[in-house]
Design an enzyme around this catalytic site. Structure first.
Site, short mmCIF file in Angstrom:
data_model
loop_
_atom_site.label_atom_id
_atom_site.label_comp_id
_atom_site.label_asym_id
_atom_site.label_seq_id
_atom_site.Cartn_x
_atom_site.Cartn_y
_atom_site.Cartn_z
N ASP A 135 89.74 -20.77 36.24
CA ASP A 135 90.47 -21.68 35.05
C ASP A 135 91.55 -20.54 35.13
O ASP A 135 91.59 -19.79 34.32
CB ASP A 135 89.54 -21.23 34.24
CG ASP A 135 88.63 -22.41 34.93
OD1 ASP A 135 88.92 -23.25 35.72
OD2 ASP A 135 87.45 -22.58 34.37
N ASP B 165 81.18 -25.37 42.06
CA ASP B 165 81.68 -24.62 40.66
C ASP B 165 81.17 -24.74 39.72
O ASP B 165 79.81 -24.36 40.66
CB ASP B 165 82.31 -25.99 40.45
CG ASP B 165 83.02 -25.38 38.95
OD1 ASP B 165 83.60 -24.08 38.77
OD2 ASP B 165 83.46 -25.94 37.92
N GLU C 52 78.88 -19.41 39.19
CA GLU C 52 78.41 -17.61 39.03
C GLU C 52 76.71 -17.27 38.78
O GLU C 52 76.87 -16.00 38.94
CB GLU C 52 79.16 -17.09 37.77
CG GLU C 52 80.46 -17.09 38.12
CD GLU C 52 81.18 -18.94 37.89
OE1 GLU C 52 80.47 -19.61 37.37
OE2 GLU C 52 81.71 -18.86 38.74
O1 MIG Z 1 83.62 -25.18 32.46
O2 MIG Z 1 84.48 -29.06 36.43
O3 MIG Z 1 87.11 -23.87 37.18
O4 MIG Z 1 88.83 -26.33 37.71
O5 MIG Z 1 87.69 -28.69 36.41
C1 MIG Z 1 84.15 -25.82 33.50
C2 MIG Z 1 85.20 -29.10 35.36
C3 MIG Z 1 83.85 -26.61 34.51
C4 MIG Z 1 85.66 -25.50 35.66
C5 MIG Z 1 86.75 -25.50 36.71
C6 MIG Z 1 87.87 -26.53 36.98
C7 MIG Z 1 87.26 -27.75 36.86
C8 MIG Z 1 86.15 -27.43 35.47
N1 MIG Z 1 85.07 -26.74 36.00
#
Ligand code: MIG
Length: 805
Positions: A508, A430, A433
């Protein structure tokens, strides 16, 4: 606290908009051709302004165009996206007149006008024009684009403009919050963390600079392999041109000729990599939550699933499973013994996946191994002045790894031992980016330098490939740690080529009907961009859903490769039972149907691995000659055979369904339809309109609580004859977990049914491949209106016991 950060992020993204006019006609055009030379595989054009253009013939339907403005084509030539460098040059010819230089392969004719320099691609046989330059390729030596450039130091801007067809449609471009046909839209690629994105939000997480143009049923593809912030404009503000460009790097694109989209996708997979098969259980139902803890909570979720007879294969651990958000650690109060947890769950058929973010907590003197080793080995990203780059992410002040360093990738991969040793079965990447709470746009990272094959380039070039390299490090690490298992990685951000290392989900989303309706064009577009393993948080991530939305969401995702219910930290609970028995019963029906259809889904997934043609398809991919499908993005197909037309609005129980030409069967009633028209589909909440193509055979298996619970026995072949009484299909099987399928340990069995006289003949061909699934029964079900008098089974393979229903 977390809530507040989250809301601030949301506000930031809703207000940030880019609306500077991008007028590429102000750019300088490449000079006319003064001379050219030819090698065994390429033609190099020398231009009046010292620019060079190189056309490399890679395959009869694949030509690479590389341009260097005002200087010769550099020796260095590297892209993280490309999987296949060495192509066996096909036969080709060259012809010149005073105006034109023409390259001809068996499939393509490329006419290069010398002055001005314009490239036109045509069909070699019909000479029909497929795609032609609207103006010469352009660049920005004078810095005219200064107001547009995100990083003015990156440039010069490079662009190519193509004539916009009167009836040209555009598809692909990876993950965009937009409809299927991208005509009249424009996009930017700059991987961005965009929670709660809505249709039109751009850019979002991924960069796949590959699109398909379709006109008069004939398709071509263009892959603009440039990782800088890039622009794609499909005639948004111009009647005459579609263009693409980037804030730096080379004009470097690959032209693919179809005419079929499926053929283009195969070539694109050859060039940028075929998706390896994930473990079969990745097709199982998955449940997630930000965040399930402590361990007893994870067990409670699994027990609830089992108690309620809902199939489940995977539970995800989100960021609160770590010790203070330190990657490669567990919070030992919440998870005192992760190994015994994973063992316990495995006995219930459930695998654990854990999240791994790129941010390593900046933790000097604390003895945190990931930070200490990264620093000591000099694997961490630094600014141009040598300072460590310190973004703020979940652990607070953090550092990122420079994944362009091969040894850093290896080190990162090896760090996953703590997970594999504790029985963690997959990794969820996650925030890659990469997201930075200090400044989400990337401005604060512009002077971060990456090693980049010794070229020491900056963020402008490396942002969009960061996630690709992080996923690669992860995938290769898992491969080394567990050579007998297929790695399973899920990523949020990406660049072209990502399919070699990771599957994806669409980040998200909102728990809204609008977001649900975006699922279909997003999944299909991502599939048309070389990423077959797609999915979205079922039920939506942000906000409060309800039973109806959750059910309709499952009716979109129950056949998507990635089927995972997930919810934000402050969202209302969303597991299948949370809105009451009525909804839960319907969700159970769809989850069970997914498991029953696994033989079909897995066969379709293997096809995607081998051919690049995705599982979750827009109708246009299967019916490229039918213009009714060109802008149809509220229904989809799984493989060649199953058509689903979900309900995407509240309080609706009926919808129009387009059935392309041919015979169709209502999946629920077996009622036959003749396609080529719209029909009205009944859709009370427990029904999603679903049709099976006449001519197909859908293999299905027994009901399962999880994959591998018991042998897939019997396998039922559901035969849906076409109007001539014929049907055909194949079944793919392998061990589901090891990489042995790559060396022939699979079994592919072809089936054929034909009507003859008063009955049907079903023939089973000898199986291909060395995998032995063991003894099991085959069962044949004919979905004909009247029961045939005689059914004969001709089993050339002679290995099965077959019964007929
Ligand atoms: O800034 O890890 O897309 O699936 O639950 C949020 C917490 C960070 C974004 C992910 C989401 C995840 C969440 N993350």
């Amino acid at each position: 606290m977390i809530n507040t950060i989250y809301k601030i992020l949301l506000v930031m993204f809703v207000t940030a908009a880019s609306c500077v006019a991008q007028d590429i006609t102000t750019l300088e055009q490449i000079g006319a051709v003064v001379r050219f030379e030819r090698t065994e595989k390429a033609v190099t054009l020398h231009c009046r302004d010292n620019s060079q253009v190189q056309l490399t013939i890679l395959a009869p339907d694949l030509i690479r165009v590389r341009a260097s403005f005002g200087k010769p084509i550099p020796q260095s030539d590297h892209s993280w996206a490309i999987a296949k460098q060495n192509w066996e040059t096909p036969r080709w010819g060259l012809n010149e007149t005073s105006d034109l230089i023409t390259i001809t392969t068996d499939e393509l004719e490329v006419a290069i006008n010398r002055s001005p320099l314009l490239i036109e691609f045509r069909d070699a046989r019909t000479h029909q024009v497929l795609n032609s330059d609207e103006r010469p390729m352009s660049y920005d030596p004078k810095g005219n684009f200064a107001g547009i450039m995100f990083d003015p130091k990156a440039g010069p801007f490079v662009a190519a403009a193509k004539k916009l067809g009167f009836d040209e449609h555009f598809y692909g471009l990876g993950e965009k919050a937009s409809r299927l046909d991208k005509r009249r839209s424009s996009f930017i690629n700059w991987n961005s963390d965009t929670p709660g994105y809505i249709e039109g939000k751009d850019p979002i997480y991924q960069t796949i600079p590959f699109y398909i143009g379709l006109q008069r049923g004939i398709a071509y593809g263009i892959f603009f392999d440039n990782s800088y912030r890039s622009y794609f404009n499909f005639g948004q503000s111009s009647q005459q041109r579609a263009w693409f460009g980037a804030e730096g790097g080379e004009m470097n694109y690959y032209f693919f000729y179809g005419p079929s989209i499926k053929k283009i996708l195969g070539r694109y997979a050859d060039l940028t990599g075929h998706m390896p098969l994930p473990p079969l259980w990745a097709l199982g139902n998955q449940q997630s939550r930000w965040s399930y803890y402590p361990d007893t909570m994870v067990e409670a979720v699994v027990n609830e699933y089992r108690k309620r007879d809902l199939p489940l294969d995977v539970v995800h651990l989100d960021i609160d499973s770590m010790n203070g958000h330190r990657v490669f650690t567990f919070d030992r109060t919440r998870f005192p013994d992760p190994k015994s947890l994973s063992d316990k769950l495995r006995r219930q058929g459930v695998k654990l996946i854990t999240i791994v973010d790129p941010g390593i907590k900046h933790a000097s003197g604390e003895g945190y191994h990931a930070f200490d080793q990264g620093l000591e080995k000099n694997f961490l990203q630094r600014r141009r002045n040598g300072d460590l780059f310190v973004p703020k992410v979940w652990p607070g002040e953090s550092v990122f790894v420079d994944y362009t360093i091969p040894e850093a990738r290896r080190w990162w991969g090896d760090l996953h031992r703590v997970y594999t040793d504790n029985g963690i079965a997959g990794i969820w990447n996650d925030m890659n980016e990469p997201s930075d709470f200090v400044d989400q746009t990337g401005k604060n990272q512009l002077d971060v330098v990456s090693y980049d094959e010794g070229e020491k380039t900056t963020h402008a070039k490396n942002r969009n490939t960061f996630a690709l390299l992080m996923s690669r490090a992860t995938y290769e690490g898992l491969e080394r740690l567990q050579p007998d298992r297929r790695p399973y990685v899920i990523t949020r951000a990406a660049y072209a080529g990502i399919q070699r290392y990771a599957t994806m989900w669409t980040g998200d989303t909102n728990s809204t009907w609008e977001a649900l309706s975006l699922n279909i064009p997003m999944f299909t577009s991502i599939g048309l961009s070389g990423e077959p393993f797609v999915g979205s948080d079922v039920g939506g991530f942000i906000g409060r859903g309800n039973g109806e939305l959750l059910v309709r969401s499952y009716q979109v995702s129950f056949l998507a490769p990635f089927c995972r219910n997930h919810k934000v930290i402050d969202g209302y609970d969303q597991e299948p039972w949370r809105f009451g028995k009525y909804y839960e019963d319907i969700i159970r029906k769809y989850l069970k149907l997914r498991y029953a259809l696994l033989p079909f889904l897995y066969t379709t997934l293997e096809n995607a691995h081998r051919t690049g043609v995705p599982v979750f398809r827009p109708l246009l991919l299967n019916y490229q000659d039918d213009p009714n499908t060109y802008n149809l993005d509220d229904q989809f197909m799984i493989g060649d055979d199953i058509l689903v037309a979900p309900i995407l609005k509240p309080d609706v129980t009926r919808r129009l369904v387009y059935l392309p030409a041919g015979t169709w069967y209502d999946y629920w009633t077996n009622k036959r339809y003749t396609g080529g028209t719209m029909i009205s589909g009944e859709a009370p909440l427990d029904v999603v309109p679903m049709f099976v193509r006449g001519g197909s055979i859908i293999p299905s298996g027994p009901s399962l609580n999880y994959i591998g619970e018991k042998p897939v026995d019997p396998i039922t072949f559901n035969i849906y004859p076409d109007d001539k009484g014929a049907a055909a299909a194949s079944l793919y099987e392998d061990d589901g977990v090891s990489p042995a399928y790559k060396t022939g340990a699979f079994r592919r069995t072809a089936f054929r049914a034909t009507r003859g006289g008063r009955g049907f003949v079903v023939s089973i061909a000898a199986a291909e491949g060395s995998y032995n699934p063991g003894p099991r029964k085959f069962s044949v079900v004919l979905k004909t209106e009247k029961k045939p008098k005689v059914v004969t089974v001709v089993d050339t393979g002679r290995s099965q016991q077959v019964d007929i229903r």
